[in-house]
Design a protein around this motif. Structure first.
Motif, PDB file in Angstrom:
ATOM      1  N   THR A  42       5.527   9.539  -1.360  1.00  0.00           N
ATOM      2  CA  THR A  42       4.721   8.433  -0.854  1.00  0.00           C
ATOM      3  C   THR A  42       5.668   7.301  -0.496  1.00  0.00           C
ATOM      4  OG1 THR A  42       2.730   8.965  -2.107  1.00  0.00           O
ATOM      5  CG2 THR A  42       3.009   6.684  -1.464  1.00  0.00           C
TER       6      THR A  42
ATOM      7  N   THR B   9      -9.624  -1.155   2.411  1.00  0.00           N
ATOM      8  CA  THR B   9      -9.933  -2.054   1.294  1.00  0.00           C
ATOM      9  C   THR B   9      -9.448  -3.478   1.549  1.00  0.00           C
ATOM     10  OG1 THR B   9      -7.863  -1.567   0.114  1.00  0.00           O
ATOM     11  CG2 THR B   9      -9.742  -0.146  -0.324  1.00  0.00           C
TER      12      THR B   9
ATOM     13  N   LEU C 250       0.846  -1.192   0.000  1.00  0.00           N
ATOM     14  CA  LEU C 250       0.000   0.000   0.000  1.00  0.00           C
ATOM     15  C   LEU C 250       0.884   1.244   0.000  1.00  0.00           C
ATOM     16  CD1 LEU C 250      -2.787  -0.828   2.631  1.00  0.00           C
ATOM     17  CD2 LEU C 250      -2.939  -1.002   0.143  1.00  0.00           C
ATOM     18  N   ASP C 251       0.368   2.319  -0.616  1.00  0.00           N
ATOM     19  CA  ASP C 251       1.079   3.596  -0.607  1.00  0.00           C
ATOM     20  C   ASP C 251       0.686   4.379   0.641  1.00  0.00           C
ATOM     21  OD1 ASP C 251       2.348   3.020  -2.931  1.00  0.00           O
ATOM     22  OD2 ASP C 251       1.078   4.253  -4.220  1.00  0.00           O
TER      23      ASP C 251
ATOM     24  N   ARG D 216       5.971   3.405  -0.238  1.00  0.00           N
ATOM     25  CA  ARG D 216       5.324   2.156  -0.664  1.00  0.00           C
ATOM     26  C   ARG D 216       5.710   1.049   0.326  1.00  0.00           C
ATOM     27  NH1 ARG D 216       5.092   2.079  -6.796  1.00  0.00           N
ATOM     28  NH2 ARG D 216       3.533   3.622  -6.204  1.00  0.00           N
TER      29      ARG D 216
ATOM     30  N   HIS E  24      -0.482  -3.412   8.500  1.00  0.00           N
ATOM     31  CA  HIS E  24      -1.019  -2.153   7.967  1.00  0.00           C
ATOM     32  C   HIS E  24      -2.046  -1.560   8.936  1.00  0.00           C
ATOM     33  CE1 HIS E  24       0.825  -1.843   4.040  1.00  0.00           C
ATOM     34  NE2 HIS E  24       0.529  -3.101   3.762  1.00  0.00           N
TER      35      HIS E  24
ATOM     36  N   ASN F 125      -8.316   5.033   4.072  1.00  0.00           N
ATOM     37  CA  ASN F 125      -9.140   4.551   2.953  1.00  0.00           C
ATOM     38  C   ASN F 125      -8.473   3.380   2.250  1.00  0.00           C
ATOM     39  OD1 ASN F 125     -11.109   6.477   3.415  1.00  0.00           O
ATOM     40  ND2 ASN F 125     -10.244   7.962   1.968  1.00  0.00           N
ATOM     41  N   ARG F 126      -7.159   3.416   2.127  1.00  0.00           N
ATOM     42  CA  ARG F 126      -6.449   2.320   1.455  1.00  0.00           C
ATOM     43  C   ARG F 126      -6.442   1.060   2.320  1.00  0.00           C
ATOM     44  NH1 ARG F 126      -1.774   6.624  -0.241  1.00  0.00           N
ATOM     45  NH2 ARG F 126      -3.004   7.652  -1.870  1.00  0.00           N
ATOM     46  N   VAL F 127      -6.218   1.237   3.619  1.00  0.00           N
ATOM     47  CA  VAL F 127      -6.193   0.093   4.527  1.00  0.00           C
ATOM     48  C   VAL F 127      -7.582  -0.543   4.623  1.00  0.00           C
ATOM     49  CG1 VAL F 127      -5.821  -0.641   6.925  1.00  0.00           C
ATOM     50  CG2 VAL F 127      -4.235   0.984   5.856  1.00  0.00           C
TER      51      VAL F 127
ATOM     52  N   GLU G 133      -6.391   9.409   3.940  1.00  0.00           N
ATOM     53  CA  GLU G 133      -6.065   8.750   2.672  1.00  0.00           C
ATOM     54  C   GLU G 133      -5.527   7.343   2.935  1.00  0.00           C
ATOM     55  OE1 GLU G 133      -3.348  11.087   0.445  1.00  0.00           O
ATOM     56  OE2 GLU G 133      -4.777  12.700   0.036  1.00  0.00           O
ATOM     57  N   TYR G 134      -4.636   7.251   3.916  1.00  0.00           N
ATOM     58  CA  TYR G 134      -4.078   5.932   4.262  1.00  0.00           C
ATOM     59  C   TYR G 134      -5.173   5.023   4.831  1.00  0.00           C
ATOM     60  CZ  TYR G 134      -0.872   2.500   6.319  1.00  0.00           C
ATOM     61  OH  TYR G 134      -0.223   1.335   6.651  1.00  0.00           O
TER      62      TYR G 134
END
Length: 303
Positions: free
Chosen positions: A253, A298, A217-218, A255, A263, A294-296, A291-292
């Protein structure tokens, strides 16, 4: 786009000759072959087998995994669905060249939901259940045959049990993926003698949850900067230190590759950026944390 070939046999007395024939007749171009060590048990979850894990690490989106028949890769229904989920996530196709699954597109997904098509899932579960039924019937017939032989006065063919000093070694080897047949040969005893030493094993054991795999994840740079100044667990610190910096305009960012649990732990560590706990509220940092988040979010929840 690479063609990745996977092979496996359950005992070190078997060969891959039949698999080789089927795959050769398929005319696969420039195959990259991953073959498990002989005696790698089908009970070991595919995602825990060394060569299949190596195949997944090697694979890139658009590649295709080729196997001669489904049961070279998986046995239980749960294992099949676990593998299909991982292949779909990594955008890798699966091609089976022989047997009941050879005419099916097992990676077909619903165009809007992205979930495995219900018809595909039904056929996978039905055919896998049929395979398990066949193996159960074979075991029952073997048992009935032994009982019939005993009734006629024939002495069973069971050889001496494993020495007590070797019991722990047998159990450890089995849990590491060594098959019952291979262990029986190693110790000069019957398969039944080995099976008697093992933890209870039923068909439900085939549905052991898949281990968590590494996910990349970014992480926004502002989140990474904050976490570097925070006390972290060793696994969290290692994931952060091994991250790859990607420059984006004036910022960057990070990665980060880690299992979903790590995470989620890193996300929890940077909660103060959102709530301002003990820190002055900075809108840019709050935005970066969300933002992070939202990615986690998923990532699939832990089993």
């Amino acid at each position: 786009m690479a063609n990745l070939v996977y092979k496996r046999v359950s005992t070190d007395q078997q060969s891959t000759a039949r698999q080789n024939l089927v795959l050769h007749e398929a005319g696969i171009e420039d195959p990259v072959v991953f073959e498990e060590d002989p005696g790698t048990s089908s009970r070991l979850h595919p995602l825990q087998r060394p060569k299949f894990r190596a195949l997944l690490d090697y694979a890139r989106p658009g590649d295709t995994v080729h196997i001669s028949e489904m049961f070279r890769l998986v046995r239980g229904t749960g294992h099949i669905l676990d593998v299909l989920d991982v292949l779909h996530r990594d955008q890798v196709a699966l091609r089976i060249h022989d047997g009941a699954f050879s005419a099916m597109d097992l990676t077909a997904r619903h165009p809007r939901t992205g979930e495995l098509l219900s018809t595909v899932k039904f056929m996978v579960q039905t055919l896998a259940a049929a395979g398990e039924l066949q193996r159960d019937l074979q075991r029952e017939l073997t048992y009935d045959g032994l009982r019939a032989a005993e009734a006629k006065g024939a002495k069973g063919g069971r050889r001496p049990a494993v020495a007590a000093a070797k019991t722990d070694d047998v159990r450890t080897a089995y849990l590491e993926g060594r098959s019952i047949a291979a262990l029986a040969r190693d110790h000069g005893v019957s398969r039944t003698a080995v099976a008697d030493l093992l933890p209870d094993h039923t068909a439900a054991d085939e549905d052991v949850p898949a281990p968590e795999l590494t996910v990349t994840l970014d992480m926004p740079g502002k989140v990474a900067d904050y976490l570097r100044t925070t006390e972290l667990e060793p696994a969290e610190r290692a994931a952060l230190d091994q991250g790859t910096t990607v420059r984006r305009g004036q910022g960057y960012t990070l990665r980060v590759s880690a299992v979903p649990a790590v995470h989620r732990q890193l996300l929890a560590r940077c909660q103060p950026l959102d709530s301002g706990q003990g820190l002055p509220a900075v809108p840019a940092q709050r935005k970066a944390r969300r933002e992070y988040e939202n990615r986690v979010s998923t990532l699939k929840p832990c089993p």
